[in-house]
Design an enzyme around this catalytic site. Sequence first.
Site, PDB file in Angstrom:
ATOM      1  N   GLU A  65     -13.425 -35.821 -31.468  1.00  0.00           N
ATOM      2  CA  GLU A  65     -14.453 -34.872 -31.912  1.00  0.00           C
ATOM      3  C   GLU A  65     -14.045 -34.233 -33.223  1.00  0.00           C
ATOM      4  O   GLU A  65     -12.852 -34.035 -33.477  1.00  0.00           O
ATOM      5  CB  GLU A  65     -14.598 -33.740 -30.879  1.00  0.00           C
ATOM      6  CG  GLU A  65     -15.132 -34.206 -29.551  1.00  0.00           C
ATOM      7  CD  GLU A  65     -14.905 -33.210 -28.427  1.00  0.00           C
ATOM      8  OE1 GLU A  65     -15.663 -33.262 -27.471  1.00  0.00           O
ATOM      9  OE2 GLU A  65     -13.957 -32.400 -28.511  1.00  0.00           O
ATOM     10  N   ASP A 240     -15.943 -30.492 -20.224  1.00  0.00           N
ATOM     11  CA  ASP A 240     -16.211 -30.142 -21.625  1.00  0.00           C
ATOM     12  C   ASP A 240     -16.801 -31.317 -22.399  1.00  0.00           C
ATOM     13  O   ASP A 240     -16.602 -31.446 -23.601  1.00  0.00           O
ATOM     14  CB  ASP A 240     -14.913 -29.649 -22.298  1.00  0.00           C
ATOM     15  CG  ASP A 240     -13.833 -30.699 -22.282  1.00  0.00           C
ATOM     16  OD1 ASP A 240     -13.980 -31.720 -21.586  1.00  0.00           O
ATOM     17  OD2 ASP A 240     -12.818 -30.514 -22.986  1.00  0.00           O
TER      18      ASP A 240
END
Length: 351
Positions: A65, A240
């Site tokens: 990410e 998450d």
Amino acid sequence: MNLFHKGTLILQEREIIDLINQKTTLDKFLRQLYSVMEEGFGNFAKRQIVNPPRHEFYFNRGSVESMSASDDKYFSCKIVNTHKDNPVYYGLPTIMANGILVDGETGYPLMVTGSTILTALRTGVASAIATKYLSNRNDKTIGIIGNGAQSLPQLHAISLVRNIEDVYVYDTDEQASESFKKSAENLLKNINVNITSSPQEACSLSNILVTATCKDRDSTPVVRNEWVSEGTHINAIGGDAPNKMELEKSLIDRSKVIVDFIDQAVYEGESQQIPQSQIYSDLAGIVAGLCKGRDDDKQITIFDSVGFAMEDLQVYKLVYELATKENMGNIVKVSSIPKYSKNIYKSYFNI
Ligand code: NAD
């Protein structure tokens, strides 16, 4: 002198550890981090921090990410991965992070740094801030499900805000729990760490819960509704990513839900199981006093934590300040400064 004249500070993860061990202490550093992050949540509530949702790139074995944020002076970007087979296959952590801090006035890179430990510490501090505002003041027992890299910083940071006496841990890997127990009892002198034989046992014995598993991307819950007592505060940090959740939906329906960052939580957090209207507030709203914390001592509160870039921005600014003051790391010109800023061919190739 503008900040960019100093060049770029290259700070290896090892040097951050040295900075913490030699120039301060882990406790002191964590307290400083707590203070800059609480301030960061406050500034986020005042819209003084720009923070777009992160981008995730998914690979066969895991994901990477990019997370960016800025305030009026700085921009930061962190690259962080989740590869849950890393510890077993490669001897690497599941989560590794690296980041860059950039001067907002000029765009010049000020610091490039390893951030795996910083990520674990800031995630612990986010849970500690949530715990301070949401848990019952006299809570002394904590259950930690998932005893990997994030778990000890969670306990350490939460112990800054609550007087923890008993810790109940559970992991599918018993060695992880044993290693946690040894380090936790070295770190915090007046606590008892008990390894439980099921997540149910850990939940039923605890007032505060942390879920920090790195489970598959599915909705099989790690924590079931019926195991959780009235008044519990839960820091759910392990769910998450899309389709990766730890809490049973009926538990969420029974609780007051506070997220770290709404724009991500709705598709990455436990909150992906509920409509957005069911989220009470973000943590920033509570820290800034715009919304109330828990309503009564019987309410169950959930801090749905996915991690967001504001937290990293605050950490990087702190580390940049401390490392610069203590002359840690190496200064290099990552971006060179051309003699003729409008003619880089002439500057570099003499053409
Ligand atoms: P890790 O791989 O070091 O540890 C995870 C542990 O969970 C392992 O010991 C594993 O055995 C255990 N586990 C897996 N499934 C389980 C289950 N069903 N029940 C009990 N234990 C189980 O990973 P980590 O670095 O500690 O990260 C943990 C989680 O936290 C990850 O999902 C990661 O993505 C997440 N994380 C969230 C944030 C945030 O800001 N919210 C930040 C960092 C990491």
